[in-house]
Design a protein around this motif. Structure first.
Motif, short mmCIF file in Angstrom:
data_model
loop_
_atom_site.label_atom_id
_atom_site.label_comp_id
_atom_site.label_asym_id
_atom_site.label_seq_id
_atom_site.Cartn_x
_atom_site.Cartn_y
_atom_site.Cartn_z
N UNK A 54 0.71 -1.02 0.23
CA UNK A 54 -0.13 0.02 -0.05
C UNK A 54 1.01 1.14 -0.08
N UNK A 55 2.09 1.24 0.89
CA UNK A 55 2.96 2.61 0.91
C UNK A 55 3.61 2.48 -0.51
N UNK A 61 -3.34 5.37 -3.19
CA UNK A 61 -3.46 4.04 -2.72
C UNK A 61 -4.01 4.26 -1.22
N UNK A 62 -2.82 4.82 -0.49
CA UNK A 62 -3.52 5.27 1.09
C UNK A 62 -4.88 5.78 1.04
N UNK A 63 -5.04 6.89 0.24
CA UNK A 63 -6.16 7.60 0.10
C UNK A 63 -7.40 6.63 0.06
N UNK A 64 -7.07 5.47 -0.89
CA UNK A 64 -8.21 4.92 -1.38
C UNK A 64 -8.48 3.78 -0.05
N UNK A 65 -7.54 3.35 0.64
CA UNK A 65 -7.69 2.55 1.96
C UNK A 65 -8.37 3.35 2.93
N UNK A 68 -11.82 3.20 2.47
CA UNK A 68 -12.67 1.97 2.41
C UNK A 68 -12.75 1.94 3.96
N UNK A 69 -11.84 2.11 4.78
CA UNK A 69 -11.80 2.19 6.21
C UNK A 69 -13.02 2.87 6.55
N UNK A 70 -13.01 4.14 6.20
CA UNK A 70 -14.25 4.95 6.53
C UNK A 70 -15.36 4.52 6.41
N UNK A 71 -15.61 3.79 5.21
CA UNK A 71 -16.95 3.15 4.88
C UNK A 71 -17.27 2.26 5.72
N UNK A 87 -10.35 9.38 11.22
CA UNK A 87 -10.25 9.04 9.95
C UNK A 87 -10.94 10.31 9.17
N UNK A 88 -11.85 10.95 9.38
CA UNK A 88 -12.53 11.90 8.68
C UNK A 88 -11.77 13.16 8.56
N UNK A 89 -10.59 13.39 9.34
CA UNK A 89 -9.80 14.51 9.29
C UNK A 89 -8.85 14.62 8.33
N UNK A 90 -8.46 13.28 7.57
CA UNK A 90 -7.64 13.30 6.77
C UNK A 90 -8.40 13.33 5.42
#
Length: 90
Positions: A54-55, A61-65, A68-71, A87-90
């Motif tokens: 991922x990194x 890719x990090x943003x997409x992950x 997905x975690x947020x969802x 998570x929402x802060x990012x």
């Protein structure tokens, strides 16, 4: 996800001058070895390999992950608060 992450499960905070990414990795692996149903070293190595992939793929890719975690957290009864805190802060 929330169990393995010290920040999401125990509100652990890291200081950039004292803690390195290696320290965060060690903290997560220690948490993984605590839980009996996760205590499997090849599984821990697989997770490390996934994080490395991922990194190396970059910011997108990090943003997409994170999205997905947020969802995932948004649709659970208790983890939606973690979205608001971390998570929402990012």
């Amino acid at each position: 996800i929330a169990i393995l992450s010290p920040t999401l499960s125990w509100f652990e905070s890291y200081e950039s001058d004292k803690d390195s990414p290696y320290d965060a990795l060690v903290f997560s692996l220690r948490r993984m070895m605590i839980y009996p149903y996760l205590r499997y070293w090849p599984f821990a190595l697989k997770i490390l390999d996934d994080v490395k992939k991922i990194f190396t793929r970059g910011k997108r890719c990090v943003l997409r992950c994170l999205l997905q975690i947020h969802d995932t957290f948004e649709h659970t009864d208790t983890h939606y608060l973690l979205n608001k805190l971390y998570i929402s802060d990012y």
